[in-house]
Design a protein around this motif. Sequence first.
Motif, PDB file in Angstrom:
ATOM      1  N   UNK A 177       0.836  -1.189   0.000  1.00 39.13           N
ATOM      2  CA  UNK A 177       0.000   0.000   0.000  1.00 39.13           C
ATOM      3  C   UNK A 177       0.876   1.246   0.000  1.00 39.13           C
ATOM      4  N   UNK A 178       0.408   2.340  -0.599  1.00 42.77           N
ATOM      5  CA  UNK A 178       1.192   3.582  -0.542  1.00 42.77           C
ATOM      6  C   UNK A 178       1.534   3.979   0.890  1.00 42.77           C
ATOM      7  N   UNK A 179       0.630   3.712   1.822  1.00 43.65           N
ATOM      8  CA  UNK A 179       0.897   4.020   3.224  1.00 43.65           C
ATOM      9  C   UNK A 179       2.086   3.201   3.738  1.00 43.65           C
ATOM     10  N   UNK A 180       2.145   1.910   3.382  1.00 46.32           N
ATOM     11  CA  UNK A 180       3.271   1.081   3.805  1.00 46.32           C
ATOM     12  C   UNK A 180       4.570   1.554   3.187  1.00 46.32           C
ATOM     13  N   UNK A 181       4.535   1.902   1.903  1.00 45.66           N
ATOM     14  CA  UNK A 181       5.757   2.340   1.240  1.00 45.66           C
ATOM     15  C   UNK A 181       6.255   3.648   1.834  1.00 45.66           C
ATOM     16  N   UNK A 182       5.330   4.567   2.131  1.00 43.32           N
ATOM     17  CA  UNK A 182       5.740   5.831   2.727  1.00 43.32           C
ATOM     18  C   UNK A 182       6.325   5.600   4.113  1.00 43.32           C
ATOM     19  N   UNK A 183       5.700   4.726   4.885  1.00 41.46           N
ATOM     20  CA  UNK A 183       6.209   4.434   6.225  1.00 41.46           C
ATOM     21  C   UNK A 183       7.577   3.783   6.155  1.00 41.46           C
ATOM     22  N   UNK A 184       7.732   2.828   5.227  1.00 38.15           N
ATOM     23  CA  UNK A 184       9.029   2.172   5.084  1.00 38.15           C
ATOM     24  C   UNK A 184      10.106   3.160   4.664  1.00 38.15           C
ATOM     25  N   UNK A 185       9.747   4.106   3.788  1.00 35.54           N
ATOM     26  CA  UNK A 185      10.728   5.097   3.352  1.00 35.54           C
ATOM     27  C   UNK A 185      11.144   5.998   4.510  1.00 35.54           C
ATOM     28  N   UNK A 186      10.172   6.409   5.304  1.00 37.82           N
ATOM     29  CA  UNK A 186      10.489   7.282   6.444  1.00 37.82           C
ATOM     30  C   UNK A 186      11.372   6.552   7.439  1.00 37.82           C
ATOM     31  N   UNK A 187      11.021   5.286   7.730  1.00 32.72           N
ATOM     32  CA  UNK A 187      11.818   4.537   8.688  1.00 32.72           C
ATOM     33  C   UNK A 187      13.234   4.338   8.171  1.00 32.72           C
ATOM     34  N   UNK A 188      13.353   4.076   6.876  1.00 28.85           N
ATOM     35  CA  UNK A 188      14.682   3.794   6.337  1.00 28.85           C
ATOM     36  C   UNK A 188      15.526   5.056   6.235  1.00 28.85           C
ATOM     37  N   UNK A 189      14.925   6.150   5.797  1.00 26.07           N
ATOM     38  CA  UNK A 189      15.712   7.354   5.560  1.00 26.07           C
ATOM     39  C   UNK A 189      15.991   8.124   6.836  1.00 26.07           C
ATOM     40  N   UNK A 190      15.018   8.182   7.707  1.00 26.21           N
ATOM     41  CA  UNK A 190      15.157   9.048   8.884  1.00 26.21           C
ATOM     42  C   UNK A 190      15.397   8.283  10.157  1.00 26.21           C
ATOM     43  N   UNK A 191      15.176   6.943  10.134  1.00 23.42           N
ATOM     44  CA  UNK A 191      15.326   6.132  11.344  1.00 23.42           C
ATOM     45  C   UNK A 191      14.485   6.716  12.477  1.00 23.42           C
ATOM     46  N   UNK A 192      13.247   7.104  12.130  1.00 24.34           N
ATOM     47  CA  UNK A 192      12.387   7.715  13.137  1.00 24.34           C
ATOM     48  C   UNK A 192      11.935   6.684  14.136  1.00 24.34           C
ATOM     49  N   UNK A 193      11.853   7.078  15.378  1.00 24.57           N
ATOM     50  CA  UNK A 193      11.357   6.222  16.443  1.00 24.57           C
ATOM     51  C   UNK A 193       9.868   6.462  16.614  1.00 24.57           C
ATOM     52  N   UNK A 194       9.171   5.407  16.955  1.00 22.93           N
ATOM     53  CA  UNK A 194       7.729   5.520  17.128  1.00 22.93           C
ATOM     54  C   UNK A 194       7.410   6.337  18.361  1.00 22.93           C
ATOM     55  N   UNK A 195       6.308   7.038  18.292  1.00 23.74           N
ATOM     56  CA  UNK A 195       5.876   7.919  19.372  1.00 23.74           C
ATOM     57  C   UNK A 195       4.572   7.372  19.938  1.00 23.74           C
ATOM     58  N   UNK A 196       4.470   7.340  21.242  1.00 25.79           N
ATOM     59  CA  UNK A 196       3.256   6.871  21.915  1.00 25.79           C
ATOM     60  C   UNK A 196       2.761   7.986  22.815  1.00 25.79           C
ATOM     61  N   UNK A 197       1.434   8.219  22.742  1.00 30.41           N
ATOM     62  CA  UNK A 197       0.785   9.217  23.582  1.00 30.41           C
ATOM     63  C   UNK A 197       1.471  10.581  23.444  1.00 30.41           C
ATOM     64  N   UNK A 198       1.937  10.900  22.193  1.00 29.39           N
ATOM     65  CA  UNK A 198       2.573  12.166  21.872  1.00 29.39           C
ATOM     66  C   UNK A 198       3.840  12.404  22.675  1.00 29.39           C
ATOM     67  N   UNK A 199       4.389  11.401  23.281  1.00 29.04           N
ATOM     68  CA  UNK A 199       5.626  11.524  24.020  1.00 29.04           C
ATOM     69  C   UNK A 199       6.542  10.387  23.603  1.00 29.04           C
ATOM     70  N   UNK A 200       7.826  10.655  23.564  1.00 23.84           N
ATOM     71  CA  UNK A 200       8.768   9.608  23.191  1.00 23.84           C
ATOM     72  C   UNK A 200       8.861   8.593  24.312  1.00 23.84           C
ATOM     73  N   UNK A 201       8.692   7.327  23.953  1.00 21.92           N
ATOM     74  CA  UNK A 201       8.762   6.272  24.945  1.00 21.92           C
ATOM     75  C   UNK A 201      10.204   5.983  25.322  1.00 21.92           C
ATOM     76  N   UNK A 788       3.508   2.739  37.290  1.00 16.27           N
ATOM     77  CA  UNK A 788       4.403   3.869  37.540  1.00 16.27           C
ATOM     78  C   UNK A 788       5.179   4.268  36.301  1.00 16.27           C
ATOM     79  N   UNK A 789       5.242   3.389  35.297  1.00 13.13           N
ATOM     80  CA  UNK A 789       5.981   3.662  34.062  1.00 13.13           C
ATOM     81  C   UNK A 789       5.053   3.545  32.872  1.00 13.13           C
ATOM     82  N   UNK A 790       5.338   4.325  31.831  1.00 10.90           N
ATOM     83  CA  UNK A 790       4.595   4.216  30.596  1.00 10.90           C
ATOM     84  C   UNK A 790       5.130   3.094  29.730  1.00 10.90           C
ATOM     85  N   UNK A 791       4.567   2.928  28.524  1.00  8.28           N
ATOM     86  CA  UNK A 791       5.081   1.905  27.605  1.00  8.28           C
ATOM     87  C   UNK A 791       6.538   2.174  27.236  1.00  8.28           C
ATOM     88  N   UNK A 792       7.259   1.113  26.900  1.00  3.86           N
ATOM     89  CA  UNK A 792       8.663   1.228  26.532  1.00  3.86           C
ATOM     90  C   UNK A 792       8.915   0.551  25.195  1.00  3.86           C
TER      91      UNK A 792
END
Length: 926
Positions: A177-201, A788-792
């Motif tokens: 899907x175009x969504x998968x390809x865009x996500x794969x490109x972002x992950x590969x080019x930028x090595x972005x980390x996933x964000x949970x609850x608008x805060x970095x886990x 006491x801790x959020x997701x990791x």
Amino acid sequence: MRAANIVGSCFAVALCLLQGNVGHAVTSPPSGDRPDLGSPTSGLLTWAERPDDEVYVFGLQLDRFNLTEGLIVFYDGDRAFVPLGGFAEALEFPIAVDPENGTALGWFLNDDRAFELDMRAGKVRVRDRVVPLDPSAIERHPDDLYVAMTELEAWFPVLLDLRFRRLQISVKALEPLPLQERTARIERRSRLRRIAAEQEMERVDADAGWFEWPFLDTSFEASGRSRAEEHLGQARMTTTVAGVVGGLDGEATAIMDSEQDAPDFRVRLSRQSLDGGLLGPLDAREFALGDVTTPDLPLIAENAVGRGIEISTFDLDRLEQTNRVTLRGELPVGWEVEVYRNGELIDFQSEQDTGDGRYEFSGLPTLAGLNEFRLVFFGPQGQTREQVERYFVTPELSEPRRSSFRFAYNQLNRNLISTDPKERRAQDDGEHRLILQGEHGLSETLSVSGGLASLSVEGDRLNYATAGLQSSFHGVLGQLDIAVEDSGGLAVGGRAQTQLGSWSVFAEQSWFQDFHSEQTDDGRVQGHLRSRSVARINGHVPDFGLGHQPLSATLTHEESEEGEWQTNLFGRLSSVVRPFNFSLSSNARVREGEEVESDLRLLVGTLLGDFRLRGEVGYDIAPDAQFDQVSLSADWRINQDFGARIGLRHIAGDSELTTATAGINRQFDTFALGLNLEADSRGDYNARLGLSFALGHNPAADRLEMRAKPFARQGAISTRVFLDRDNDGAFTEGDEVIENAGFTGPRVRRKVKTEADGTAFMVGMEPYREIEIGLSEATLEDPYWASANGPRLVTTRPGVTTHLEFPVVETGEVDGVIILRETLREGDERVGTEPIISGAPAETGEPGAGLRVLLVDEEGQVVAETISAYDGFFIFSRVPYGLYHVMLDSEQMQALGYGNGPSRAFEIRHDEPYASGLDLVAKAML
């Protein structure tokens, strides 16, 4: 939970009723620009209604990403109806839905895949196919058009899995899907980390020392064969040990057979890093010792395995060659494996087919865009596991000004520890191979490469040098390579790969002049190659009502230096007619001066409820038409732990043989047992008894854990959940372990719960991939307990257990009222009161609505905030024990012309978990 879903769903529907269709309706193109769907009818164009107990709010998940958590779904216990507009929006399909007129118009995947739906006409157009709408499969509601999941699967290249207990719909894409390809490109080019609850886990990496207790997988099989005049026995076993040795990922596999003089051993020590930094100044992302592979090198070398060493600074998911990939790994005794590319069944192998304890799918073609290869493994005792490898072929392959290299050396087809006294099976087995390749990115779409190689080809030592240029132009990925041999031979090759609409197109041309290598001496034509031409297309044919149908076709023409030629045409048509996967392939060979040879092969695979069926039919078309073989097997999962298997196979020709098999298996918590019986048309009988188990160390409980399914090559997570009485974040004296606590995360199994000692041991985690895991507060026995801790985000390593502590704190509640006071002086008056004539000023009070209230801990940190209600009331729930104070937001109050007033201090503790009546008073500033 269900009540909350119903309330939320009804609220959302009510908003849609009040606001009209928002977000999905757009102006349709003129009718003259739209294809005619037929004469109008009004039978379907009626408003539908659903009772409240059939309204739910589901999440929609693709791969490991949650696309939305607020998808309204109607479910009546039989079928689920999904909003077409909401579904298309989540998958980024530009399809505009107009519930008022009962229409939908747009496209999906790319603009040559038109989609048009007209409820008035009672028809839907998907690409060039017009089909009638099933009146029972679509409903018109004020907010959207709701369509049965089975219809969405028929229209779009996806499979949908409704998981009612989780209130989640899982999407499996049959095409990238175009969504998968865009996500794969972002992950590969930028090595972005996933964000949970608008805060970095918090990120947790597997921190292994110089040695860790290893994981162990074992598959054992004892068999007895009865023939006409003899009775034979045999025992076979495959054992894999994986863990940390000297800070490296170690893996050792022993393959033992009572009919062999000595066992085979394969050993590998390696280390991988997503971000590099290995081996000091080399900044490697991967290195390995022992059983390693030498890479595919254009015009020169094939991907090959043997004992040696490899070092690479390329990204871990980087293809050696953009047009193909080789998938290879261990396959224990009695196991089978299927391989799928983007949902298309390509091939399967069994351990008996390979014979050396490995599976190998060599030279699998890759497509432009995202390539998702899914390996599905089936064990002899009913075990199943999956392994997914994703590769992204894009014109943006190189990073500007980045240099990468790969060095590999090995001895072909030799294990690190070799006890095989037999002579080499092939002429070049055991010979040394050395390959060095590098690449430098000049821009995002232009890179240069080069390499050196030394190989043994047909017993001769040959040395090579190569140079290449990779570029892209208007979406076409091109590559030009030139190679020279030390004896003077020359090779030139060019290739191009692109996406044309929904079709992936590849072309390659190579010329050789006195050039001998592994890629020219492949045995398909006599002598050495002079030229090779390859053309390949991959796409999808119109489904004609048969569902998803990928098509692959490859034409290869080769000519030798002696003037002989051969043309090979390969085609494969697959069809996904849920729940069946069909794959029909044909291979035709035309050689100079010889008869045409051609054959057909049909593969069928399915998972139908508790049944898994798989079949294969081989048919020789020319020169003699005859069946080659026919096989069919069925696995029946009788219940969660007990299964049965039957099979029938017929081999035609001079060695005609029919074989029937039947077996039963049982999976216990700690091991799996299986018994298989076999008889053939020659009067031979065979009985096999199999045993499988896996072992791993659980550091939280400090004990060995035993499982029926293998997990040695994967990572593990151990957890401890406890009630943190002293709020110090550590498990100390006085703290209490918590049983039956569950966990959250896209890759975490919901049925995993902590045992009586508060620990849980989760295996089968994909190594070197980020895994999100958090504590499910909904599974805690006390509603006022909180994590006491959020997701990791945990990055695991093969054969290593990562330990996580989940302290749980007790909480209470805080509430109060905000009062706004104004001072009235002589002459002032308020509505409903008499004016003040004389005397001291009077104070009045009114509730403060819509004001921000802050909860501050004893260190002065704002830990929570809320907004007061219409009557000034505010409340903070699930406040951990400790010292706090509540106060108004000074900036907001100053902007409104009020002082923020004094704060109110309080303490939440075990004997007083509630603090009520903490009223906050603010006075107007004069």
